[in-house]
Scaffold this motif. Structure first.
Motif, PDB file in Angstrom:
ATOM      1  N   ASP A   1     -15.968 -37.948  21.994  1.00 26.99           N
ATOM      2  CA  ASP A   1     -16.468 -38.622  23.187  1.00 26.99           C
ATOM      3  C   ASP A   1     -17.945 -38.989  23.066  1.00 26.99           C
ATOM      4  O   ASP A   1     -18.408 -39.924  23.695  1.00 26.99           O
ATOM      5  N   GLN A   2     -18.683 -38.231  22.269  1.00 27.35           N
ATOM      6  CA  GLN A   2     -20.118 -38.455  22.114  1.00 27.35           C
ATOM      7  C   GLN A   2     -20.414 -38.946  20.704  1.00 27.35           C
ATOM      8  O   GLN A   2     -19.698 -38.621  19.753  1.00 27.35           O
ATOM      9  N   ALA A   3     -21.487 -39.710  20.581  1.00 28.25           N
ATOM     10  CA  ALA A   3     -21.922 -40.163  19.262  1.00 28.25           C
ATOM     11  C   ALA A   3     -22.525 -38.991  18.494  1.00 28.25           C
ATOM     12  O   ALA A   3     -23.183 -38.133  19.091  1.00 28.25           O
ATOM     13  N   PRO A   4     -22.306 -38.936  17.187  1.00 31.44           N
ATOM     14  CA  PRO A   4     -23.000 -37.914  16.390  1.00 31.44           C
ATOM     15  C   PRO A   4     -24.507 -38.170  16.430  1.00 31.44           C
ATOM     16  O   PRO A   4     -24.944 -39.321  16.514  1.00 31.44           O
ATOM     17  N   ILE A   5     -25.267 -37.103  16.375  1.00 28.20           N
ATOM     18  CA  ILE A   5     -26.724 -37.207  16.438  1.00 28.20           C
ATOM     19  C   ILE A   5     -27.321 -36.424  15.281  1.00 28.20           C
ATOM     20  O   ILE A   5     -26.954 -35.279  15.029  1.00 28.20           O
ATOM     21  N   VAL A   6     -28.261 -37.070  14.582  1.00 25.46           N
ATOM     22  CA  VAL A   6     -29.025 -36.379  13.540  1.00 25.46           C
ATOM     23  C   VAL A   6     -30.285 -35.836  14.207  1.00 25.46           C
ATOM     24  O   VAL A   6     -31.029 -36.583  14.837  1.00 25.46           O
ATOM     25  N   LYS A   7     -30.477 -34.532  14.088  1.00 27.94           N
ATOM     26  CA  LYS A   7     -31.671 -33.898  14.648  1.00 27.94           C
ATOM     27  C   LYS A   7     -32.624 -33.604  13.497  1.00 27.94           C
ATOM     28  O   LYS A   7     -32.311 -32.839  12.594  1.00 27.94           O
TER      29      LYS A   7
ATOM     30  N   ILE B   1     -26.043 -41.859  15.855  1.00 24.17           N
ATOM     31  CA  ILE B   1     -25.346 -42.678  14.864  1.00 24.17           C
ATOM     32  C   ILE B   1     -24.219 -43.388  15.591  1.00 24.17           C
ATOM     33  O   ILE B   1     -23.296 -42.754  16.091  1.00 24.17           O
ATOM     34  N   ASN B   2     -24.305 -44.705  15.655  1.00 22.55           N
ATOM     35  CA  ASN B   2     -23.314 -45.506  16.357  1.00 22.55           C
ATOM     36  C   ASN B   2     -22.106 -45.746  15.441  1.00 22.55           C
ATOM     37  O   ASN B   2     -22.211 -46.443  14.434  1.00 22.55           O
ATOM     38  N   LEU B   3     -20.958 -45.172  15.781  1.00 20.50           N
ATOM     39  CA  LEU B   3     -19.738 -45.326  14.985  1.00 20.50           C
ATOM     40  C   LEU B   3     -18.759 -46.305  15.621  1.00 20.50           C
ATOM     41  O   LEU B   3     -17.763 -46.641  15.009  1.00 20.50           O
ATOM     42  N   LYS B   4     -19.013 -46.781  16.817  1.00 18.19           N
ATOM     43  CA  LYS B   4     -18.050 -47.614  17.537  1.00 18.19           C
ATOM     44  C   LYS B   4     -17.906 -49.005  16.930  1.00 18.19           C
ATOM     45  O   LYS B   4     -16.870 -49.636  17.087  1.00 18.19           O
ATOM     46  N   SER B   5     -18.878 -49.482  16.194  1.00 17.24           N
ATOM     47  CA  SER B   5     -18.786 -50.819  15.604  1.00 17.24           C
ATOM     48  C   SER B   5     -17.992 -50.805  14.301  1.00 17.24           C
ATOM     49  O   SER B   5     -17.702 -51.833  13.721  1.00 17.24           O
TER      50      SER B   5
END
Length: 139
Positions: free
Chosen positions: A110-116, A134-138
């Motif tokens: 449900d949420q985008a992965p995030i690099v911290k 990180i936008n994976l929806k495209s």
């Protein structure tokens, strides 16, 4: 009345002097992690290919710390903590490039992965976390 205003202004000017505190402890620390550790990240760009390989580029300025990252999605850690290798540039921005393989199950989340990205102080605590989605929806 005028005397109290002049005294208040004088105190304000003295309090705002431009003396810079020295940071000898960070300069003399063998581990590269001082008490005043800081991390600044700039010009970050993220590209994700069809195979879910994320290429993250940017610049980092470090003071008294190394640069670390981990990949998270919500409360789940997808990629554990790792150190980012930077070219040596102690007084300015150092470019970096990071290649990450995003797990397949991250796409359905449900949420985008995030690099911290973050640094660490002398006690090993995270300092100055920077979050990059990180936008994976495209894909």
């Amino acid at each position: 009345m005028k005397k109290s205003i002049i005294i208040a202004l004088a105190l304000l000017l003295v309090g705002c002097s431009n003396e810079q505190p020295t940071n000898e402890s960070a300069e003399n620390n063998d581990g590269g992690q001082g008490a005043d550790a800081s991390v600044s990240i700039r010009n970050v760009e993220v590209e994700v290919d069809d195979a879910l390989q994320a290429t993250i580029t940017g610049e980092a300025a470090l003071a008294g710390s190394d640069l670390y990252y981990q990949l998270e999605q919500g409360d789940v850690v997808l990629i554990s903590e790792a150190k980012v290798e930077l070219d040596s540039n102690p007084h300015g921005l150092s470019p970096f490039e990071l290649l990450l393989q995003v797990p397949e199950d991250a796409v359905s989340g449900d949420q985008a992965p995030i690099v911290k990205f973050y640094g660490k102080d002398q006690s090993g605590e995270e300092v100055n976390p920077n979050y990059v989605p990180i936008n994976l929806k495209s894909n």
